[in-house]
Design a protein around this motif. Structure first.
Motif, PDB file in Angstrom:
ATOM      1  N   ASP A 148       8.526   3.367  -2.528  1.00 23.27           N
ATOM      2  CA  ASP A 148       7.458   2.479  -2.074  1.00 23.27           C
ATOM      3  C   ASP A 148       8.026   1.613  -0.826  1.00 23.27           C
ATOM      4  O   ASP A 148       7.272   1.283   0.102  1.00 23.27           O
ATOM      5  CB  ASP A 148       7.435   1.430  -3.458  1.00 23.27           C
ATOM      6  N   LEU A 201      -1.936   1.635   5.670  1.00 20.36           N
ATOM      7  CA  LEU A 201      -1.367   0.637   4.249  1.00 20.36           C
ATOM      8  C   LEU A 201      -2.339   0.874   3.360  1.00 20.36           C
ATOM      9  O   LEU A 201      -2.190   1.079   2.164  1.00 20.36           O
ATOM     10  CB  LEU A 201      -1.087  -0.573   4.633  1.00 20.36           C
ATOM     11  N   ASN A 238       6.123   1.868   2.881  1.00 17.09           N
ATOM     12  CA  ASN A 238       5.731   0.708   3.430  1.00 17.09           C
ATOM     13  C   ASN A 238       6.259   0.516   5.016  1.00 17.09           C
ATOM     14  O   ASN A 238       5.581   0.171   6.043  1.00 17.09           O
ATOM     15  CB  ASN A 238       5.517  -0.378   2.864  1.00 17.09           C
ATOM     16  N   THR A 264       8.400  -6.628   5.408  1.00 17.63           N
ATOM     17  CA  THR A 264       8.140  -5.489   4.183  1.00 17.63           C
ATOM     18  C   THR A 264       9.124  -5.408   3.193  1.00 17.63           C
ATOM     19  O   THR A 264       8.816  -5.545   2.058  1.00 17.63           O
ATOM     20  CB  THR A 264       8.125  -4.087   5.137  1.00 17.63           C
ATOM     21  N   HIS A 317      -1.828   2.554  -0.231  1.00 20.67           N
ATOM     22  CA  HIS A 317      -2.212   2.124  -1.484  1.00 20.67           C
ATOM     23  C   HIS A 317      -3.322   2.572  -2.274  1.00 20.67           C
ATOM     24  O   HIS A 317      -3.551   2.239  -3.582  1.00 20.67           O
ATOM     25  CB  HIS A 317      -2.286   0.378  -1.521  1.00 20.67           C
ATOM     26  N   PRO A 331      -1.720  -4.687   0.957  1.00 16.49           N
ATOM     27  CA  PRO A 331      -1.532  -4.102   2.120  1.00 16.49           C
ATOM     28  C   PRO A 331      -2.009  -5.031   3.350  1.00 16.49           C
ATOM     29  O   PRO A 331      -1.513  -5.022   4.363  1.00 16.49           O
ATOM     30  CB  PRO A 331      -2.663  -2.934   1.896  1.00 16.49           C
ATOM     31  N   LEU A 387       0.814  -7.545   3.883  1.00 17.35           N
ATOM     32  CA  LEU A 387       1.836  -6.741   4.663  1.00 17.35           C
ATOM     33  C   LEU A 387       1.838  -6.540   6.030  1.00 17.35           C
ATOM     34  O   LEU A 387       2.570  -6.849   6.891  1.00 17.35           O
ATOM     35  CB  LEU A 387       2.012  -5.278   3.912  1.00 17.35           C
TER      36      LEU A 387
END
Length: 419
Positions: free
Chosen positions: A33, A52, A37, A338, A56, A321, A324
């Motif tokens: 994970d 992103l 990312n 991240t 997800h 997302p 992020l």
């Protein structure tokens, strides 16, 4: 590692061994994970929000489909899991018969049959996961990135050397002195995830840099905590008074919640292309608070419980997302954010489930929605603090760039006079 452990889980007859196996699986999933990312942010940067959201979406899709794949093997002997009191009574009587079986004889037939049926579910999930590492190994072999692979150095390194040779043949100006952080980035490349947090760089970073990491992590701690707590305890809330739904009806709520999260992430892919992540974050966080508030006010309406569950999943779906993409954009894609955000989200999903579950046990089922309202409001307030910290950080960067420009102008004038 995930496929291997899923294949051996049916042979774990000790609770401690099973716990270790599940912990290793969770560790592997956490590494996947985080790296997924980080790589998307590093590769696409300004356009990373769209990718992103797509990543997800598939995470939510897997969480939705995997139980459906395993469900026939889990419920074949024990009856329908959402079949009401009859299935619960059958399960209790089966457990009682197993416990009262003469331990001096062989394994009870019912336990052996249930064990073999459940094993199929784990083996199927292990086989489904296998094509991914196989495809990655094939790609690594083709690019000659495997250390034990026969042959010369990798193709990727050949391309890098070719580009360096091409650049070397061209006339290049004299190198300008670089900032220490920039030099470290040139040496470490994208593979150096913590170059922004080294000892040589910490002294030159403003407080707003650390504030963005901390506040962004707190927002995801709260929102992912709501996801974990709602998915874990919405069934408990629905079957208890005053809602008092049947177990079969309440069993659909968790599936509806994850389906809404998956659909929300799919819808967010084109939205992330058209709107900035900060705007999507503001709308989603406000939507979470409004939805939980309506669930509190209409706590006796079973119809709105299903509607609210769907809306809550839609609003919560794209927060991670978007956060992020937003924080990495503010911090110029250095990679540290991240790691912090993924870790904070996982902590929130783990810790707040325990906290909310303890409160429900002591204060009753109505406290379930009240906890969600409090957590959502805290996340919304922290998000506004994050916006303020972003503004301070932007002002700091603007002031630093102006000072640098003022220092460079006199030096360039002196060089012109000398020439």
């Amino acid at each position: 590692m995930i496929s291997v452990i899923f294949a051996i889980i049916p042979f774990c007859y000790n609770v401690l061994i099973l716990a270790i196996a599940m912990a290793v699986t969770g560790l592997a999933m956490g590494v996947i994970d985080t790296i997924a990312n980080i790589q998307l942010v590093s590769i696409y940067q300004k356009d990373s929000a769209v990718f992103l959201q797509a990543l997800h979406f598939f995470i939510g899709f897997g969480a939705l489909v995997s139980p459906l794949i395993a469900d026939p093997f889990l419920s074949e002997r024990c009856g329908n899991r959402t079949g009401g009191e009859e299935s619960l009574h059958f399960h209790r009587s089966s457990v009682y018969n197993i416990r009262t079986f003469n331990t001096s004889t062989a394994t009870p037939p019912l336990a052996h049959e249930e064990e073999s049926i459940v094993s199929y579910a784990f083996w199927i999930m292990a086989v489904i996961n296998l094509p991914v590492p196989i495809a990655v190994l094939v790609l690594m072999y083709l690019e000659k990135l495997i250390p034990c692979c026969p042959g010369s150095k990798s193709r990727l390194l050949d391309k890098d050397e070719l580009s360096m040779e091409t650049q070397g043949t061209e006339a290049a100006p004299a190198p300008e002195p670089q900032h220490p952080a920039q030099q470290e980035d040139d040496v470490g490349g994208h593979g150096d995830l913590f170059s922004c947090c080294r000892n040589g760089n910490l002294s030159g970073l403003p407080p707003s840099f650390f504030g963005i990491h901390i506040l962004g992590g707190i927002v995801l701690f709260m929102t992912d905590g709501i996801v974990g707590a709602y998915a874990g305890f919405v069934y408990t809330y629905a079957v208890a008074p005053p809602m008092s739904l049947t177990p079969k009806t309440a069993g659909y709520l968790a599936s509806l919640f994850w389906a809404a999260i998956t659909a929300g992430r799919l819808v967010s892919i084109p939205l992330a292309y058209r709107f900035q992540p900060v705007r999507l974050l503001m709308v989603n966080l406000a939507g979470v608070i409004v939805t939980v508030l309506l669930l509190l006010l209409l706590y006796t309406s079973s119809t709105f419980l299903f509607v609210g569950t769907c809306l809550l999943g839609l609003f919560l779906s794209s927060i991670f997302p978007c956060m992020l993409a937003y924080t990495e954009d503010v911090l110029e894609y250095q990679g540290c954010a991240t790691t912090v955000l993924v870790t904070s989200a996982g902590l929130g999903e783990m810790v707040l489930q325990v906290v909310v579950g303890s409160i429900i046990h002591t204060a009753g089922s109505y406290s379930f929605l009240l906890c969600g309202m409090i957590i959502g409001c805290i996340g919304f307030i922290v998000f506004f603090a994050l916006l303020l910290c972003h503004r301070l950080h932007r002002n700091y960067l603007t002031g630093t760039s102006k000072k640098t420009a003022m220092v460079e102008e006199p030096s360039s004038e002196k060089n012109e006079e000398r020439t």
